[in-house]
Design an enzyme around this catalytic site. Structure first.
Site, PDB file in Angstrom:
ATOM      1  N   GLY A  30      18.433  33.337  40.543  1.00 27.46           N
ATOM      2  CA  GLY A  30      17.468  32.980  41.283  1.00 27.46           C
ATOM      3  C   GLY A  30      16.810  34.374  42.004  1.00 27.46           C
ATOM      4  CD  GLN A  73      16.925  39.140  45.391  1.00 26.99           C
ATOM      5  OE1 GLN A  73      16.366  38.017  45.189  1.00 26.99           O
ATOM      6  NE2 GLN A  73      17.716  39.574  45.104  1.00 26.99           N
ATOM      7  CB  CYS A 121      22.876  39.176  45.828  1.00 21.79           C
ATOM      8  SG  CYS A 121      21.223  39.540  46.241  1.00 21.79           S
ATOM      9  CG  LEU A 122      19.700  39.693  40.604  1.00 21.43           C
ATOM     10  CD1 LEU A 122      18.564  39.042  39.873  1.00 21.43           C
ATOM     11  CD2 LEU A 122      20.640  40.080  39.326  1.00 21.43           C
ATOM     12  CG  HIS A 171      21.660  33.550  47.316  1.00 21.43           C
ATOM     13  ND1 HIS A 171      23.080  34.252  47.372  1.00 21.43           N
ATOM     14  CD2 HIS A 171      20.695  34.641  46.954  1.00 21.43           C
ATOM     15  CE1 HIS A 171      22.744  35.772  46.822  1.00 21.43           C
ATOM     16  NE2 HIS A 171      21.603  35.890  46.843  1.00 21.43           N
ATOM     17  CD  GLU A 172      17.414  33.750  45.304  1.00 27.64           C
ATOM     18  OE1 GLU A 172      16.953  34.818  45.758  1.00 27.64           O
ATOM     19  OE2 GLU A 172      18.481  33.892  44.467  1.00 27.64           O
ATOM     20  CG  HIS A 187      17.416  37.206  49.216  1.00 31.70           C
ATOM     21  ND1 HIS A 187      17.914  38.519  49.446  1.00 31.70           N
ATOM     22  CD2 HIS A 187      17.867  36.706  48.262  1.00 31.70           C
ATOM     23  CE1 HIS A 187      18.693  38.546  48.687  1.00 31.70           C
ATOM     24  NE2 HIS A 187      18.974  37.851  48.101  1.00 31.70           N
TER      25      HIS A 187
HETATM   26 CO    CO Z   1      20.351  37.572  46.230  1.00 31.31          CO
END
Ligand code: CO
Length: 480
Positions: free
Chosen positions: A60, A65, A102-103, A144-145, A148
């Protein structure tokens, strides 16, 4: 969100108390703006986000991000891409604790409580309203997204945070083709190492029938949803460009089947490594396990080597030996070397990730020996050879492709052979001295060989006793 296929256990993650959120934290902390009009630039943003998510092996991604403060997310938990503009959580039920990463916060995992089932609404890339019912992993990724977009990170909600060890943060590109390589790859993945892309040989006709089949390495990559590249020529520019986008720390090759051009050696940040199934400098080349058995070697091993432009000439990072038992075959040595490689790689990768000067031992080139590919003619037994050499040949090609003998115009494969102690009774090379329940004894150049199992064309392999039930093989006859 990242994909902790590597659950905490597999990643051997250590608890941590404080994290560095990096220079991107400012935009990550600001609530994103709703999208007012869906136009080409939003569609382009979605395309960019999908590409980034796949390249980074995420499940995701939210627009902030990648530095864009807009309410746009993409998710793919394995069922295809989902794109959502101005997403809203309209229902949330149940609660479940699970592991997330998380990226934007690499190397950190956390246990986070999320709703078990959610309903999310939003717009697709054409401005149509969509509703999504999600549960499990998909529901977790959506939550999660969407967090963000409100400037919330999973670390804010995590009950516990863990640090992933440095070797398991390495960005690995893996190159290989046959079963040996596939099994080494699978063991790496099961231990939580991060393989971003796989390069393997193109699908080719394999086995019976002429339908092109994927290589064993490609099958494993597909199981783990890893991008697979299959260039006809390694120098292909598109392949190189794509590999560079993964920004590999380590290029790991294991029986790819071709010598790598220099451009590949320069791709990774730390090292291009090769897993080779011999104790280098012995048995450089394509068939090290078979050649060691053919020679009657009593020891072999795995060399983890820095790749150079020559064939298996690079410096050694790690090397370990195993004894070869007298009764061992290609199959058993092959399988034990896979296990050995799977044990050594975590250590080798840890050395690369943590040591400023990891070991680098030059090979003694004067002692090099070579292990070229097996030619089909080599699988045919020459009965004029000594019994030991014939037994070694049978071991080297067991279970595949099988050492061959010819009996009354039939090609038989033979297995499970032992050397018979010398006796007075000795025929001419190829003469069958005895045929009974305990095997078929055949005279060799010196000594004789007892064959325990045979395989007629188109049949399974069987014990000598079972074979003799169906075929009139008897003492006094010859294998040509
Ligand atoms: Co993330």
């Amino acid at each position: 969100m990242t994909n902790p296929v590597d659950s905490l256990r597999h990643a051997n993650a250590r608890p941590i108390v404080c994290i560095d959120q990096g220079p991107e934290s400012e935009i990550l902390r600001k609530p994103a703006e709703p999208v007012k009009r869906i136009n080409r630039s939003i569609q382009q943003l979605l395309d960019d986000m999908l590409k980034t998510m796949y390249t980074e092996r995420g499940v995701g991604l939210a627009a902030p991000q990648i530095g864009v403060g807009k309410r746009v997310i993409v998710v793919d938990v394995g069922d295809g891409p989902v794109e959502l503009i101005n997403p809203e959580l309209t229902r949330a039920e149940g609660a479940v604790v699970g592991t997330e990463g998380c990226l934007s916060i690499p190397g950190v995992l956390g246990e986070v409580e999320r709703a078990e089932r959610v309903q999310v609404t939003g717009l697709d890339r054409n401005g149509r309203k969509i509703w999504i019912e999600a549960e499990g992993w998909f529901a977790r990724a959506l939550q999660h997204e969407i967090d963000h977009l409100d400037g919330v990170l999973f670390t804010d909600k995590a009950q516990r945070l863990f640090e992933v060890p440095p070797e398991k943060r390495l960005r690995i590109v893996y190159m290989g083709t046959p079963e040996f390589s596939a099994q080494v790859l699978e063991r790496l993945l099961r231990q939580g190492f991060q393989v971003y892309a796989v390069v393997t040989q193109p699908d080719r006709p394999r086995g019976r029938g002429q339908k092109p089949q994927p290589s064993p390495v490609k099958r494993v990559a597909e199981d783990y949803m890893i991008e697979t590249l299959q260039p006809e020529r390694l120098s292909d520019e598109a392949t190189l460009a794509r590999l560079r986008e993964f920004r590999p720390d380590v290029l790991l090759t294991c029986a790819y089947g071709k010598i790598l051009p220099k451009t590949y050696l320069q791709l990774p940040k730390y090292a291009a490594l090769n897993v080779h199934a011999s104790l280098l400098p012995a048995y450089r080349g394509a068939a090290p396990i078979q050649r060691a058995l053919l020679d009657g070697a009593t020891e072999t091993g795995i060399s983890l080597m820095y790749m150079s432009e020559g064939m298996d000439e690079g410096d050694i990072l790690l090397q370990r030996a195993i004894p070869i038992g007298e009764d061992e075959t290609f199959g058993s040595v092959h399988d034990r070397l896979i296990e050995l490689a799977a044990e050594m790689l975590p250590e080798g990768l840890r050395l690369l990730a943590t040591e400023s000067n990891p070991p680098r031992i030059p090979q003694d080139h004067a002692r090099a020996t070579y292990a070229p590919r097996i030619d089909k003619a080599e699988t045919v037994i020459d009965w004029r050879q000594p019994a030991e050499a014939i037994v070694n040949r049978i071991r080297a090609f067991d279970p595949a492709p099988g050492a061959q003998v010819s009996w009354q115009g039939r090609a038989l494969k033979v297995f499970a052979a032992t050397v018979v102690e010398a006796s007075d009774e000795h025929g001419r090379p190829g003469e069958i001295i005895a045929a009974g329940d305990d095997g078929v004894v055949v005279a060799a150049g010196t000594g004789s060989v007892r064959i325990g199992e045979l395989q007629p064309p188109g049949r399974r392999r069987m014990t000598a006793a079972a074979f003799l039930n169906g075929y009139p093989l008897a003492a006094g006859q010859f294998f040509d």
